[in-house]
Enzyme design. Sequence first.
Site, PDB file in Angstrom:
ATOM      1  N   ARG A  60       0.387  -1.420   0.006  1.00 57.33           N
ATOM      2  CA  ARG A  60      -0.275  -0.444  -0.115  1.00 57.33           C
ATOM      3  C   ARG A  60       0.682   1.294   0.200  1.00 57.33           C
ATOM      4  O   ARG A  60       1.806   1.135   0.988  1.00 57.33           O
ATOM      5  CB  ARG A  60      -0.611   0.314   1.240  1.00 57.33           C
ATOM      6  CG  ARG A  60      -1.841  -1.189   1.420  1.00 57.33           C
ATOM      7  CD  ARG A  60      -2.864  -1.081   2.363  1.00 57.33           C
ATOM      8  NE  ARG A  60      -2.326  -1.319   3.944  1.00 57.33           N
ATOM      9  CZ  ARG A  60      -1.548  -0.006   4.403  1.00 57.33           C
ATOM     10  NH1 ARG A  60      -1.794   0.777   4.666  1.00 57.33           N
ATOM     11  NH2 ARG A  60      -1.301  -0.120   5.728  1.00 57.33           N
ATOM     12  N   LYS A 201      -8.435  -2.015   0.281  1.00 63.77           N
ATOM     13  CA  LYS A 201      -8.625  -0.904   1.614  1.00 63.77           C
ATOM     14  C   LYS A 201      -9.174   0.186   1.416  1.00 63.77           C
ATOM     15  O   LYS A 201      -9.008   1.082   2.308  1.00 63.77           O
ATOM     16  CB  LYS A 201      -7.376  -0.818   1.514  1.00 63.77           C
ATOM     17  CG  LYS A 201      -6.324  -1.998   1.946  1.00 63.77           C
ATOM     18  CD  LYS A 201      -6.968  -2.675   3.437  1.00 63.77           C
ATOM     19  CE  LYS A 201      -6.613  -4.273   4.238  1.00 63.77           C
ATOM     20  NZ  LYS A 201      -7.175  -4.359   5.723  1.00 63.77           N
ATOM     21  N   HIS A 220     -11.420  -3.525  11.964  1.00 62.66           N
ATOM     22  CA  HIS A 220     -10.372  -4.228  10.701  1.00 62.66           C
ATOM     23  C   HIS A 220      -9.542  -5.554  11.344  1.00 62.66           C
ATOM     24  O   HIS A 220      -9.074  -5.083  12.733  1.00 62.66           O
ATOM     25  CB  HIS A 220      -8.942  -2.914  11.158  1.00 62.66           C
ATOM     26  CG  HIS A 220      -8.022  -4.308  10.575  1.00 62.66           C
ATOM     27  ND1 HIS A 220      -6.821  -3.667  10.304  1.00 62.66           N
ATOM     28  CD2 HIS A 220      -7.469  -4.713   9.187  1.00 62.66           C
ATOM     29  CE1 HIS A 220      -6.125  -3.800   9.407  1.00 62.66           C
ATOM     30  NE2 HIS A 220      -6.620  -4.506   8.570  1.00 62.66           N
ATOM     31  N   SER A 238      -2.103  -5.951   9.252  1.00 60.65           N
ATOM     32  CA  SER A 238      -1.145  -6.734   8.776  1.00 60.65           C
ATOM     33  C   SER A 238       0.083  -7.800   9.073  1.00 60.65           C
ATOM     34  O   SER A 238       0.944  -6.601   9.391  1.00 60.65           O
ATOM     35  CB  SER A 238      -1.108  -6.474   6.926  1.00 60.65           C
ATOM     36  OG  SER A 238      -2.354  -5.409   6.322  1.00 60.65           O
ATOM     37  N   LYS A 242      -4.233 -12.368  11.695  1.00 66.15           N
ATOM     38  CA  LYS A 242      -5.577 -12.014  11.805  1.00 66.15           C
ATOM     39  C   LYS A 242      -5.752 -13.655  10.925  1.00 66.15           C
ATOM     40  O   LYS A 242      -6.885 -14.362  11.724  1.00 66.15           O
ATOM     41  CB  LYS A 242      -5.773 -10.647  11.121  1.00 66.15           C
ATOM     42  CG  LYS A 242      -6.050  -9.411  11.819  1.00 66.15           C
ATOM     43  CD  LYS A 242      -6.598  -8.583  11.849  1.00 66.15           C
ATOM     44  CE  LYS A 242      -6.706  -8.628   9.790  1.00 66.15           C
ATOM     45  NZ  LYS A 242      -4.925  -7.928   9.383  1.00 66.15           N
ATOM     46  N   THR A 243      -5.223 -13.094   9.583  1.00 72.08           N
ATOM     47  CA  THR A 243      -5.871 -14.618   8.832  1.00 72.08           C
ATOM     48  C   THR A 243      -4.786 -16.014   9.250  1.00 72.08           C
ATOM     49  O   THR A 243      -6.497 -16.485   9.675  1.00 72.08           O
ATOM     50  CB  THR A 243      -5.212 -14.125   7.576  1.00 72.08           C
ATOM     51  OG1 THR A 243      -5.715 -12.787   7.141  1.00 72.08           O
ATOM     52  CG2 THR A 243      -6.078 -15.605   6.375  1.00 72.08           C
ATOM     53  N   ASP A 257     -10.482 -10.382   7.546  1.00 77.19           N
ATOM     54  CA  ASP A 257     -10.165  -9.025   7.651  1.00 77.19           C
ATOM     55  C   ASP A 257     -10.938  -8.375   8.441  1.00 77.19           C
ATOM     56  O   ASP A 257     -10.855  -7.148   8.747  1.00 77.19           O
ATOM     57  CB  ASP A 257      -9.357  -9.111   6.695  1.00 77.19           C
ATOM     58  CG  ASP A 257      -8.202  -7.770   6.335  1.00 77.19           C
ATOM     59  OD1 ASP A 257      -7.937  -6.957   7.147  1.00 77.19           O
ATOM     60  OD2 ASP A 257      -8.381  -6.823   5.572  1.00 77.19           O
ATOM     61  N   ARG A 323       1.024 -11.474  -1.658  1.00 76.94           N
ATOM     62  CA  ARG A 323      -0.158 -12.093  -1.276  1.00 76.94           C
ATOM     63  C   ARG A 323      -0.510 -12.772  -2.184  1.00 76.94           C
ATOM     64  O   ARG A 323      -0.272 -13.688  -3.743  1.00 76.94           O
ATOM     65  CB  ARG A 323      -0.773 -10.943  -0.768  1.00 76.94           C
ATOM     66  CG  ARG A 323      -0.067  -9.612  -0.401  1.00 76.94           C
ATOM     67  CD  ARG A 323      -0.494  -9.877   1.169  1.00 76.94           C
ATOM     68  NE  ARG A 323      -0.290  -8.991   2.403  1.00 76.94           N
ATOM     69  CZ  ARG A 323      -1.324  -8.701   3.203  1.00 76.94           C
ATOM     70  NH1 ARG A 323      -2.568  -9.328   3.120  1.00 76.94           N
ATOM     71  NH2 ARG A 323      -1.152  -8.091   3.736  1.00 76.94           N
TER      72      ARG A 323
END
Length: 531
Positions: A60, A201, A220, A238, A242-243, A257, A323
């Site tokens: 990003r 995002k 988030h 990130s 989380k994932t 997410d 990713r």
Amino acid sequence: MPDTQTKSEYGIENIGFVPQKNVYWNASVPFLYEHIIKKSEGVLSKDGAVIMETGKHTARAAKDKFIVKEDESKSDIWWGDYNVPIGEDKFDNLLTKLTAYLNEKDMYVQDCFAGSHKEHRLPIRIITEYAWQSLFSKHIFIEASADESANHIPQFTVICVPNFKAAPKIDGVRTGAFILVNFKKKMVIIGGSGYAGEIKKSIFSVMNHLMPLKGIMSMHCSANIGEKNDTAIFFGLSGTGKTTLSSDPKRRLIGDDQHGWSDDGIFNYEGGCYAKVINLSQEAEPQIYKAIKSFGAVLENVVFDKKTGELNLSDNSLTENTRAAYPLTYIDNSIQKDHFPHPQNIVMLTYDAFGVLPPIAKLSYEQAMYHFISGYTAKVANTEIGIIEPVATFSTCFGAPFMSHHPKVYAKLLGEKIKKHNVNCWLINTGLIGGPYGIGKRISIKHTRQLLNSAIEGGLDDIEFVKDSVFGFDIPQKAGDLPANILNPAAAWADKADYEKKYKELAARFIKNFRKFKIEEEDIVGAGPKI
């Protein structure tokens, strides 16, 4: 191959397009695959996933995001580091140039929804110049049915054109890359970056602005649900897990997410997952490993053998931020519903680059609010441009780049729901232990998962806890068969005096950071560390 979906009666001409070439509406996965290969946008892996390189931007471009400052929304926005204003005239000029550019290209349109909850979902439209980014959007968002597509009127439109670059001095932006959000015109325009995460995002940023205005907490976080119909949510930036941690074979995945929390429960904003896959292993993360090797999966900047198509998930020569995007249905035990029960557990994930926080701690209500507002973590390597090693940071509400309101808005909503539903709150360090970056090692996924499962399954209910002398949270003295020194971070340091020094240094950072929020509730301010 013919297109298999329906064109909306509300066409792109309504926002100024006069297309001179093909416009492909809601194309199917095989159709988009054909275009990706035919136009040399990407290649196939051995297992049938498509692999793309995103060029210069492999993360990003957080500093290139702007919000249009206009009368309708400007009073709701907490202007600052991440919410940087840009004039309406600059947006209009860039939009005019961008549409003129795209009019001469093939375009791909996906009509989707953000939000599974039928009462709260947002109709969106994603317009891209690349077929692969259309496939990405098809996976990430909630696809409209054929009937819904025919009558789809988007309430927000994202236009993503990686090959169109801005002229900074003329267009009022920082570089050739830009992400401009316009709440008045209900549009996001993206140029100069091929990183598909900008699309995802941007819509999250939109939902984070719109949902709180309806009294819905926007988060988030990932979420899953157990056999007892008990939901858990996992806040984190990130790279904090989380994932990985929400994709647990023992529990069903709700989403990885972005979620909303309304009066009748939590709901996913998305229909897919966007996993970081560097060093992904079949043993540690079997569900994600299987998903990224499936037909339809979209891989960004993943290195592969050009002769065999075999993925090399440990190769970070393009970026550490490799990713994969895939539909939720690729996770065998995922579950998709309108909404789910209120959570019984909230887990705040932090990647501690100092290596001093315990692997798990239980938080009081006041401590949970303090840590949520603080959002301490580390920016993990290459999740943002310019980050080449973990950097300790505070990301308000565990998602500062995507939050447009003042933190008090989100904190108030979260606090009300924690109290109303009597939610257990935990802080889990998925970062370093035994020392800071360069010395300490990352806590193993195996140990973190054991600790997490003990917490949310009630395995710590009858365990003795000890109150931390600096942060005041409670640390369990035992967790299943884990060695006691895993629970005590000081025991993993060779130099105990250095550990104490670093721990107090981190505490001082918390205190300094929290002052800027000007929180009036003394019980929350007092829930921070003491030195």
